[in-house]
Design a protein around this motif. Structure first.
Motif, PDB file in Angstrom:
ATOM      1  N   LEU A  23       0.847  -1.180   0.000  1.00 61.56           N
ATOM      2  CA  LEU A  23       0.000   0.000   0.000  1.00 61.56           C
ATOM      3  C   LEU A  23       0.890   1.240   0.000  1.00 61.56           C
ATOM      4  O   LEU A  23       1.687   1.442   0.910  1.00 61.56           O
ATOM      5  CB  LEU A  23      -0.892   0.002   1.246  1.00 61.56           C
ATOM      6  N   ILE A  24       0.742   2.087  -1.036  1.00 59.99           N
ATOM      7  CA  ILE A  24       1.627   3.248  -1.149  1.00 59.99           C
ATOM      8  C   ILE A  24       0.882   4.581  -1.096  1.00 59.99           C
ATOM      9  O   ILE A  24       1.515   5.644  -1.029  1.00 59.99           O
ATOM     10  CB  ILE A  24       2.471   3.187  -2.433  1.00 59.99           C
ATOM     11  N   GLY A  25      -0.446   4.544  -1.117  1.00 51.43           N
ATOM     12  CA  GLY A  25      -1.206   5.783  -1.036  1.00 51.43           C
ATOM     13  C   GLY A  25      -2.662   5.501  -0.741  1.00 51.43           C
ATOM     14  O   GLY A  25      -3.202   4.497  -1.198  1.00 51.43           O
ATOM     15  N   ALA A  26      -3.303   6.366   0.051  1.00 52.97           N
ATOM     16  CA  ALA A  26      -4.706   6.155   0.396  1.00 52.97           C
ATOM     17  C   ALA A  26      -5.381   7.481   0.698  1.00 52.97           C
ATOM     18  O   ALA A  26      -4.726   8.464   1.051  1.00 52.97           O
ATOM     19  CB  ALA A  26      -4.830   5.217   1.599  1.00 52.97           C
ATOM     20  N   SER A  27      -6.707   7.487   0.549  1.00 50.94           N
ATOM     21  CA  SER A  27      -7.507   8.666   0.856  1.00 50.94           C
ATOM     22  C   SER A  27      -8.859   8.207   1.367  1.00 50.94           C
ATOM     23  O   SER A  27      -9.431   7.244   0.841  1.00 50.94           O
ATOM     24  CB  SER A  27      -7.680   9.534  -0.397  1.00 50.94           C
ATOM     25  N   VAL A  28      -9.371   8.882   2.403  1.00 52.22           N
ATOM     26  CA  VAL A  28     -10.631   8.497   3.035  1.00 52.22           C
ATOM     27  C   VAL A  28     -11.488   9.732   3.264  1.00 52.22           C
ATOM     28  O   VAL A  28     -10.964  10.806   3.579  1.00 52.22           O
ATOM     29  CB  VAL A  28     -10.388   7.782   4.386  1.00 52.22           C
ATOM     30  N   TYR A  29     -12.802   9.584   3.109  1.00 50.08           N
ATOM     31  CA  TYR A  29     -13.737  10.674   3.411  1.00 50.08           C
ATOM     32  C   TYR A  29     -15.036  10.054   3.905  1.00 50.08           C
ATOM     33  O   TYR A  29     -15.251   8.838   3.778  1.00 50.08           O
ATOM     34  CB  TYR A  29     -14.003  11.528   2.163  1.00 50.08           C
TER      35      TYR A  29
END
Length: 236
Positions: A23-29
């Motif tokens: 896992l190298i990048g993530a975004s949550v909302y």
């Protein structure tokens, strides 16, 4: 393999980028009604965090439900569009499966345990399914009245545990039932489905080979949607 995964089946939307299984990048909302507008921004944020371009993505994954009918449709449509446009494979992963897989991957559940995953299905019901460490479906996805959940879980999956195994339950909604409290595991990745968990399950499938034509990916609603097709000539 560089993969972009998304999840939109619940109020929590997320995107995750993997490279070679890492896992190298993530975004949550959080925005149940805004997935159509926000999931593409989340994907862009995840790509930016990973330091890679959209053009470098080789495969896609999405959460196919069950969950919010609108959210599931948005996620499936979005990833199908991206995958078809790129001529890339697309792997669909169930929301309940992703939550159970996270329990095993994080070590919260042991190799002999059975994990029941639960999501709010509205109408005083829950979506439920049970999985073992291999991801094998031990209890098919279903919608169950809240009042019946504890008894069914304990008499169903809870009564058929392998030797040395324990019953584990994931899903923030399950923690609301006092009869299940002793069995519930809590963490962000097990409370609700997450793109990172979706991506890990998808990668395991993609590397094993098979047909991942985006055209074949369809939502898993479990319960029929409330909206019905308009009868020919009838009122809207």
């Amino acid at each position: 393999m560089r993969l972009l995964a998304i999840s939109t089946s619940t109020p929590r939307g997320s995107a995750a980028v993997f490279d070679g299984g890492k896992l190298i990048g993530a975004s949550v909302y959080t925005d149940l009604e805004g997935h159509a507008e926000r999931i593409f921004l989340a994907a862009e944020d995840a790509l930016r965090a990973a330091g890679v371009s959209a053009a470098s993505i080789e495969a896609f994954a999405c959460d196919i439900g069950p969950g919010s009918f609108t959210g599931v449709r948005v996620g499936v449509a979005a990833t199908k569009g991206m995958a078809i446009g790129r001529g890339a494979p697309l792997a669909g992963v169930g929301s309940l499966e992703a939550m159970a897989a996270e329990a095993f991957a994080s070590g919260q559940a042991g190799p002999h345990d059975l994990v029941v995953a639960a999501l709010d299905a509205k109408k005083q019901e829950l979506f439920l399914a049970a999985f073992d460490v291999r991801g094998a479906l031990c209890w098919a996805p279903r919608h169950v009245p809240r009042a019946d959940v504890a008894a069914l879980v304990l008499a169903g999956p809870g009564a058929s545990l392998p030797p040395g195994g324990l019953l584990r339950v994931v899903g923030e909604v399950a923690a609301e039932d006092p009869a299940l409290a002793a069995f519930v595991l809590r963490s962000p990745g097990t409370d609700l489905p997450d793109a990172a968990a979706v991506g890990r399950v998808a990668l395991g499938r993609l590397v094993s080979g098979g047909d991942f034509d985006p055209e074949y990916i369809e939502p898993l609603y479990v319960r029929p949607p409330d909206a019905k097709p308009m009868a020919s000539g009838g009122p809207s």
